[in-house]
Design an enzyme around this catalytic site. Sequence first.
Site, mmCIF file in Angstrom:
data_model
loop_
_atom_site.group_PDB
_atom_site.id
_atom_site.type_symbol
_atom_site.label_atom_id
_atom_site.label_comp_id
_atom_site.label_asym_id
_atom_site.label_seq_id
_atom_site.Cartn_x
_atom_site.Cartn_y
_atom_site.Cartn_z
ATOM 1 N N LYS A 67 0.871 -1.169 0.000
ATOM 2 C CA LYS A 67 0.000 0.000 0.000
ATOM 3 C C LYS A 67 0.906 1.216 0.000
ATOM 4 O O LYS A 67 1.836 1.309 0.801
ATOM 5 C CB LYS A 67 -0.901 0.011 1.233
ATOM 6 N N ARG A 111 -10.338 -2.645 6.761
ATOM 7 C CA ARG A 111 -9.392 -3.618 7.308
ATOM 8 C C ARG A 111 -9.052 -3.281 8.754
ATOM 9 O O ARG A 111 -8.763 -4.180 9.546
ATOM 10 C CB ARG A 111 -8.165 -3.773 6.419
#
Lengths: 321, 321
Positions: A67, A111
């Site tokens: 990410k 998440r």
Amino acid sequence: MLIVPEKEIADLMTRDAAFDAVEKVFAAMASGDAYNFPVVREAIGHEDALYGFKGGFDRAGLTLGLKAGGYWPNNLEKRGLINHQSTVFLFDPDTGKAKAMVGGNLLTALRTAAASSVSIKHLAREDAKVIGMVGAGHQATFQLRAALEQRNFEKVIGWNYHPEMLPNIEKVAAEAGVPFEAVDLPGMTEADVIISITSAFAPSLMADHVAPGTHVACMGTDTKGKQEVEAALLARASVFTDEVAQSISIGEAQHAIAEGLIKENDIAQVGAVINGTNPGRTSDDQITLFDGTGVGLQDLAVADAVVDLAVKKGIAVKVDF
Amino acid sequence: MLIVPEKEIADLMTRDAAFDAVEKVFAAMASGDAYNFPVVREAIGHEDALYGFKGGFDRAGLTLGLKAGGYWPNNLEKRGLINHQSTVFLFDPDTGKAKAMVGGNLLTALRTAAASSVSIKHLAREDAKVIGMVGAGHQATFQLRAALEQRNFEKVIGWNYHPEMLPNIEKVAAEAGVPFEAVDLPGMTEADVIISITSAFAPSLMADHVAPGTHVACMGTDTKGKQEVEAALLARASVFTDEVAQSISIGEAQHAIAEGLIKENDIAQVGAVINGTNPGRTSDDQITLFDGTGVGLQDLAVADAVVDLAVKKGIAVKVDF
């Protein structure tokens, strides 16, 4: 090469899919099948932004990538954009070729919410009835919504440094048909589960605000210096985390470690509980505490899940790359 | 969000554009306007692959992002794919949003070639006539092709551990209308410029193989343990590099530093020569040596240039992201 734009994520990703992905990758981390790379995090000296990369590889799920993104504090005010901006890039671990690019903003919220939910599933008492929220910002709504699915909660109690924000979480409780009550911090002793989700640099929740048998999920501390709960609470609790190395350096445990109240060996991976190699909660009056620091593998896991969903629904944009 | 696929790069990117981009970003690094982030490089334990991220930010050029990818040693044999696989991701430094995704394979070859060319422009003698190549693999052809544009070279001499590969660079010399001659390593004393581009772990080019006045570009060493030239050569030379921190740790200078032959302060940034704050070559019999370690900012700079070219030519794929 597949692309799943940010605007598609809300319709694609479910809390269930995020939960499954995060539970699975925590288990893979504990069994040694998945690991996170060193985190790069830079104050770039432009727009006061923090930018960096969280990468990892899950040998079990064959998920490789990172990410990239960070925090742009002026986005909202200057441009009407959200301040946290991120994108997930997945690579084919067999060839090194880029495989997918996925909008990471909503996924990050999901998440993070999934992580505290996984900890509740595996560490909270089965008969937990009252859930307490410390923090009532945007992310708190994600945490609460996901948490309410893990036990038959009959009441939500909440505290926030700015009480005018409490309606954020009251609304989530109402959607779930659960009554809400604003409390002061000592009132948190009523809770069986507490989620702390603030970006504070000094503790709000003290050890005496937590009753025996409670499960506490500390989800806000991801940087050196941040702190949500009194360090003495960690000494009193059985401490679990996503990744021990992050927990002791940038997570909630950094303070209890620095003060010598607990040692690195006192902290267990929640994945070990999922795998059954750690017993987790062993009594009804034990305090369990989950230090959720946030790891790159969580991002990769939910991004991988959303790519699968996007392919199934024919929404993934295919680019010849 | 713009996409420039790998297959478009060859028709878009010119050696001139790569040279300009790399020269500019080396200058920005030396003036403090641009910096590289810590490099992540991981042996992931799958397909013997090395995978990682090289990121950076150029405040002058407003280029932010990373190159992700690595080395998959079985690609060619197993799948007919090249072993080095990488992708460059650019971000908008004002907002943190992903801005472009660019195939990084050919760009990596071009930016590496541009780096030695920049060093030749700024450090080699103006009257250099003979260029020597140590190494004759795929990347050597890029280095030579770019280098031949920097001086009026009248001869190419070459050595390779496997002499059967020399036709690779002989062909490049022929294309440029310059005669080629295979030599042994002592024969390199004939060269005015030497480019070393191998992936060796022991030196080939010794100090006595290099005549006074030569410029040497060491382009192959990017990892702890690799070595192309005798450490004593660095003691004899004026040493320049792209980034000092990499030069002393993973670059060619690691060995001369470890043996105490030179100190960190003896190494200058080539960008300082470009900027005019370092005089560079000061005499005709001085040996100059460029330790090209390869930095993320080079990748970002050439990727940014290719995105501009792709937009101008209407080739960039626009994706709503």
